[in-house]
Design a protein around this motif. Structure first.
Motif, PDB file in Angstrom:
ATOM      1  N   LYS A  15       4.690   1.869  -8.370  1.00 61.74           N
ATOM      2  CA  LYS A  15       3.506   1.203  -7.803  1.00 61.74           C
ATOM      3  C   LYS A  15       3.629   1.145  -6.277  1.00 61.74           C
ATOM      4  O   LYS A  15       2.637   1.263  -5.558  1.00 61.74           O
ATOM      5  CB  LYS A  15       3.385  -0.230  -8.339  1.00 61.74           C
ATOM      6  N   ALA A  16       4.859   0.917  -5.821  1.00 56.32           N
ATOM      7  CA  ALA A  16       5.064   0.856  -4.369  1.00 56.32           C
ATOM      8  C   ALA A  16       4.779   2.217  -3.735  1.00 56.32           C
ATOM      9  O   ALA A  16       4.265   2.292  -2.614  1.00 56.32           O
ATOM     10  CB  ALA A  16       6.479   0.399  -4.049  1.00 56.32           C
ATOM     11  N   GLN A  18       2.555   4.347  -4.921  1.00 57.96           N
ATOM     12  CA  GLN A  18       1.085   4.439  -4.889  1.00 57.96           C
ATOM     13  C   GLN A  18       0.510   3.605  -3.755  1.00 57.96           C
ATOM     14  O   GLN A  18      -0.409   4.030  -3.061  1.00 57.96           O
ATOM     15  CB  GLN A  18       0.490   3.926  -6.202  1.00 57.96           C
ATOM     16  N   ALA A  19       1.056   2.404  -3.586  1.00 52.75           N
ATOM     17  CA  ALA A  19       0.557   1.533  -2.529  1.00 52.75           C
ATOM     18  C   ALA A  19       0.805   2.171  -1.161  1.00 52.75           C
ATOM     19  O   ALA A  19      -0.074   2.195  -0.305  1.00 52.75           O
ATOM     20  CB  ALA A  19       1.227   0.162  -2.613  1.00 52.75           C
ATOM     21  N   TYR A  31      -1.532   4.850  -0.285  1.00 51.20           N
ATOM     22  CA  TYR A  31      -2.846   4.396   0.165  1.00 51.20           C
ATOM     23  C   TYR A  31      -2.775   3.832   1.573  1.00 51.20           C
ATOM     24  O   TYR A  31      -3.601   4.153   2.424  1.00 51.20           O
ATOM     25  CB  TYR A  31      -3.419   3.348  -0.795  1.00 51.20           C
ATOM     26  N   ASN A  32      -1.798   2.999   1.829  1.00 54.42           N
ATOM     27  CA  ASN A  32      -1.696   2.380   3.150  1.00 54.42           C
ATOM     28  C   ASN A  32      -0.251   1.937   3.396  1.00 54.42           C
ATOM     29  O   ASN A  32       0.209   0.933   2.888  1.00 54.42           O
ATOM     30  CB  ASN A  32      -2.647   1.188   3.246  1.00 54.42           C
ATOM     31  N   ALA A  85       0.236  -1.607   4.981  1.00 56.18           N
ATOM     32  CA  ALA A  85       0.028  -2.716   4.055  1.00 56.18           C
ATOM     33  C   ALA A  85       1.192  -2.795   3.068  1.00 56.18           C
ATOM     34  O   ALA A  85       1.617  -3.886   2.690  1.00 56.18           O
ATOM     35  CB  ALA A  85      -1.297  -2.544   3.319  1.00 56.18           C
ATOM     36  N   ALA A  86       1.730  -1.644   2.672  1.00 50.28           N
ATOM     37  CA  ALA A  86       2.878  -1.664   1.754  1.00 50.28           C
ATOM     38  C   ALA A  86       4.065  -2.349   2.426  1.00 50.28           C
ATOM     39  O   ALA A  86       4.762  -3.157   1.811  1.00 50.28           O
ATOM     40  CB  ALA A  86       3.240  -0.244   1.327  1.00 50.28           C
ATOM     41  N   VAL A 124       7.813  -3.761   1.183  1.00 56.42           N
ATOM     42  CA  VAL A 124       8.303  -2.448   0.758  1.00 56.42           C
ATOM     43  C   VAL A 124       8.980  -1.769   1.942  1.00 56.42           C
ATOM     44  O   VAL A 124       8.419  -1.720   3.039  1.00 56.42           O
ATOM     45  CB  VAL A 124       7.134  -1.570   0.250  1.00 56.42           C
ATOM     46  N   PHE A 173      -5.085  -2.329  -1.495  1.00 56.08           N
ATOM     47  CA  PHE A 173      -4.780  -1.016  -2.070  1.00 56.08           C
ATOM     48  C   PHE A 173      -5.924  -0.642  -3.005  1.00 56.08           C
ATOM     49  O   PHE A 173      -5.941  -1.035  -4.170  1.00 56.08           O
ATOM     50  CB  PHE A 173      -3.450  -1.044  -2.813  1.00 56.08           C
ATOM     51  N   ASN A 179      -6.645   1.930  -4.476  1.00 53.69           N
ATOM     52  CA  ASN A 179      -6.300   2.792  -5.622  1.00 53.69           C
ATOM     53  C   ASN A 179      -5.589   2.016  -6.736  1.00 53.69           C
ATOM     54  O   ASN A 179      -5.281   2.577  -7.777  1.00 53.69           O
ATOM     55  CB  ASN A 179      -5.423   3.965  -5.149  1.00 53.69           C
ATOM     56  N   MET A 233       1.984  -6.383  -6.143  1.00 58.25           N
ATOM     57  CA  MET A 233       2.661  -5.739  -5.008  1.00 58.25           C
ATOM     58  C   MET A 233       3.154  -6.794  -4.026  1.00 58.25           C
ATOM     59  O   MET A 233       4.192  -6.634  -3.396  1.00 58.25           O
ATOM     60  CB  MET A 233       1.708  -4.791  -4.268  1.00 58.25           C
ATOM     61  N   PHE A 287       6.577  -7.877  -4.621  1.00 60.76           N
ATOM     62  CA  PHE A 287       7.509  -6.747  -4.708  1.00 60.76           C
ATOM     63  C   PHE A 287       8.968  -7.155  -4.550  1.00 60.76           C
ATOM     64  O   PHE A 287       9.847  -6.673  -5.256  1.00 60.76           O
ATOM     65  CB  PHE A 287       7.145  -5.709  -3.638  1.00 60.76           C
TER      66      PHE A 287
END
Ligand SMILES: Nc1ncnc2c1ncn2[C@@H]1O[C@H](COP(=O)(O)OP(=O)(O)OP(=O)(O)O)[C@@H](O)[C@H]1O
Ligand SMILES: [Mg+2]
Lengths: 292, 239
Positions: free
Chosen positions: A168-169, A171-172, A175-176, A179-180, A185, B87, B89, B98, B101
């Motif tokens: 998921k991280a 994918q995040a 995307y950005n 923001a991750a 992350v 996000f 997506n 998230m 996390f």
């Protein structure tokens, strides 16, 4: 009809290996927003790793296979650290990444030519060449194995990306990235994981291509096709890369079977240009997110 | 709790921050008001570790901040960025997860998720929906909820009311109050000076990369120069 089915089966088999390469491409693209042209060089090393593990080290096939994709995972990581990380830290424009990737690709190819030499080498025989009859069609053992191993590898990758926290991280981050990072992350670690995953898939693909054809320093050029497949499916989209690859594989075998194998590659590039003209985002690509 | 000491930031030749100092005490709501381009986002991005000051330091609970943004989150600073950055997506729930996390305690995360759904019932209704399909206001709620999920003690908010209809602006400020009631310390960047000063304990006014005024929020709100520059413009800016 039998011939048609036969072409579909052959197309699926070759398409699944294109998918391994295209997914590696797409993964890196989705995180870094540039096309990693060094991917072909990693695939070529995968083919050589497997070949020398079997011929020089006399390892059994499975051990050689594992050695190969471990080696390519490390190689992909090394390329990232040397060729891309310094650029990332400086927030260099994407063109620098592409040039760095091309440099890495030329370097990999030439180091092989200079040390191992430009000759074509043939893998030792691993699987019997007699085909397996499935009703009216015949399937080569290698083709069958290529298909299943590729499908399983891709399924595992999808599972990892869809079901795990790290997935998921990824994918995040795709995307950005910023923001991750705000979620805690470590995005540098995400980049490393993505290169390792791409490297593993490249090693598997390299061994299969080496076995299906031969091993030579330019074998990485075959990734141009997986690049076509990735663009065809929509760069950055993993399902798109798989779909594009399978379609490309089937189209190629159809063209080779019904027209002439000389038209095969021609068609691949006509498709690429047509897709770029009529649907720049590919079959499943994200339009607004297109960056480079 | 947070101490920013004389930081300088330049983008190439453009000096965005020129010796900014401020502090935030535990439990406070502090607001920074300033016009477009004053350097507000630059300041928050520096605290979060995305920009390195050429001079000056940022410390949190008496210690210098770590270098990487993810380690700063681990230390307990969360940041609701300008432009929400959800996000698109991922599903709403995956966005919230998230935020968790770095957290290992599944039970605490599940409880926190419940709490976030209580504060933002709209997010609970849309939990499985892709975040890209949310309205702007809902995305802002998601960005705030996601930051809460990190369990940070200091929440940085960059113009949470930007681009929202007046009714939603009120909701956002109510939520800021609720987040504060949870025991969070808040550093709020706003152009909606009227609302920000109403909710804050203390305020700083940032102009062209410099703090030009600071003090209790009510004093700043009563300051004639501030009134003319920021509060007078309030009705025109419309939040
Ligand atoms: N990445 C960048 N590169 C170059 N200049 C930048 C960059 N980001 C911000 N700036 C400049 O730095 C100054 C401060 O920008 P900043 O985004 O911090 O302002 P702000 O107070 O958040 O404004 P707004 O209310 O519009 O969000 C501006 O002059 C802006 O043009
Ligand atoms: Mg800003």
């Amino acid at each position: 009809m039998a011939q048609f089915l036969q072409q579909i089966v052959n197309g699926l088999s070759i398409g699944s290996v294109y998918a391994l390469m295209a997914v590696g491409y797409s993964l890196v693209y989705s995180i870094m927003n540039f096309s990693n042209f060094a991917h072909g060089g990693v695939i070529m090393f995968g083919a050589y790793f497997g070949f020398f593990a079997m011929t020089l080290l006399k390892l059994p096939f499975l051990a050689a296979f594992a050695l190969s994709f471990t080696g390519t995972a490390l190689l992909a990581l090394l390329i990232e650290r040397i060729a891309y990380k310094p650029l990332r830290e400086r927030r260099a424009p994407f063109l620098y990444f592409i040039i760095s990737a091309m440099g890495a690709s030329i370097f990999l190819e030439n180091i092989v030519i200079a040390t191992i030499g430009p000759t074509f080498r043939t893998y030792p025989k691993v699987f019997s060449r007699t085909a397996i009859a499935l009703g009216s069609i015949a399937v080569g053992r290698l083709d069958l194995i290529m298909f299943f191993v590729s499908a399983i590898s891709l399924a595992l990758l999808v599972l990892f990306i869809e079901k795990t926290k790290m997935g998921k991280a990824i994918q995040a981050s795709a995307y950005n990235m910023k923001a991750a990072a705000l979620m805690g992350v470590n995005t540098d670690q995400i980049v490393m994981i993505v290169f390792i995953l791409g490297g593993i898939l490249a090693g598997i693909a390299g061994v299969f291509f080496g076995m299906k054809y031969t091993v030579y320093p330019q074998i990485g050029n075959i990734t141009t096709k997986s690049f076509v497949a990735a663009v065809f499916g929509g760069l950055g989209s993993l399902p798109g890369a798989v779909l594009g690859s399978v379609l490309l594989g089937i189209i190629e075998t159809m063209v080779a079977g019904y027209l002439s194998s000389q038209f095969r590659d021609l068609i691949a590039f006509v498709i690429l240009i047509a897709v770029l003209v009529f649907r720049p985002s590919g079959i499943m690509g994200k339009i607004s997110e297109e960056k480079a | 709790m947070l101490k920013v000491d004389n930081i300088h930031i330049a983008y190439g030749g453009i000096k965005a921050l020129r010796g900014v100092s401020l502090n935030v005490q535990q439990g406070e709501i502090v607001t920074i008001i300033g016009a477009n381009g004053a350097g507000k986002s630059t300041l928050l991005n520096t605290i979060s570790g995305f920009l390195k000051p050429s001079r000056g330091t940022v410390s949190f609970r008496g210690k210098a901040l770590p270098k990487r943004p993810d380690l700063i989150v681990r230390d307990g600073i969360c940041h609701v960025p300008e432009g929400r950055m959800v996000f698109a997506n991922l599903s709403v729930e995956d966005n919230l997860l998230m935020g968790a996390f770095l957290r290992k305690n599944r039970k605490a995360v599940a409880e926190e998720l419940e709490q976030v759904y209580q504060i933002f019932p709209r997010l609970a209704e849309r939990a499985q929906q892709s975040a890209g399909t949310l309205s702007g206001g809902e995305q802002q709620m998601l960005a705030m909820g996601r930051a809460l999920m990190t369990d940070g003690d200091l929440v940085l908010m960059d113009e949470p009311s930007l681009g929202l209809a007046p009714l939603l602006v009120n909701t956002v400020f109510e939520i800021i109050g609720k987040i504060h009631d949870l025991g969070k310390t808040i550093l709020l960047v706003e152009q909606n000076a009227f609302k920000a000063l109403a909710v804050a304990d203390r305020a700083y006014v940032l102009e062209q990369g410099k703090i030009v005024k600071e003090g209790p929020a009510c004093d700043i709100a009563a300051d004639p120069a501030v009134k003319a520059a920021y509060l007078g413009a309030e009705s025109r800016a419309g939040g």
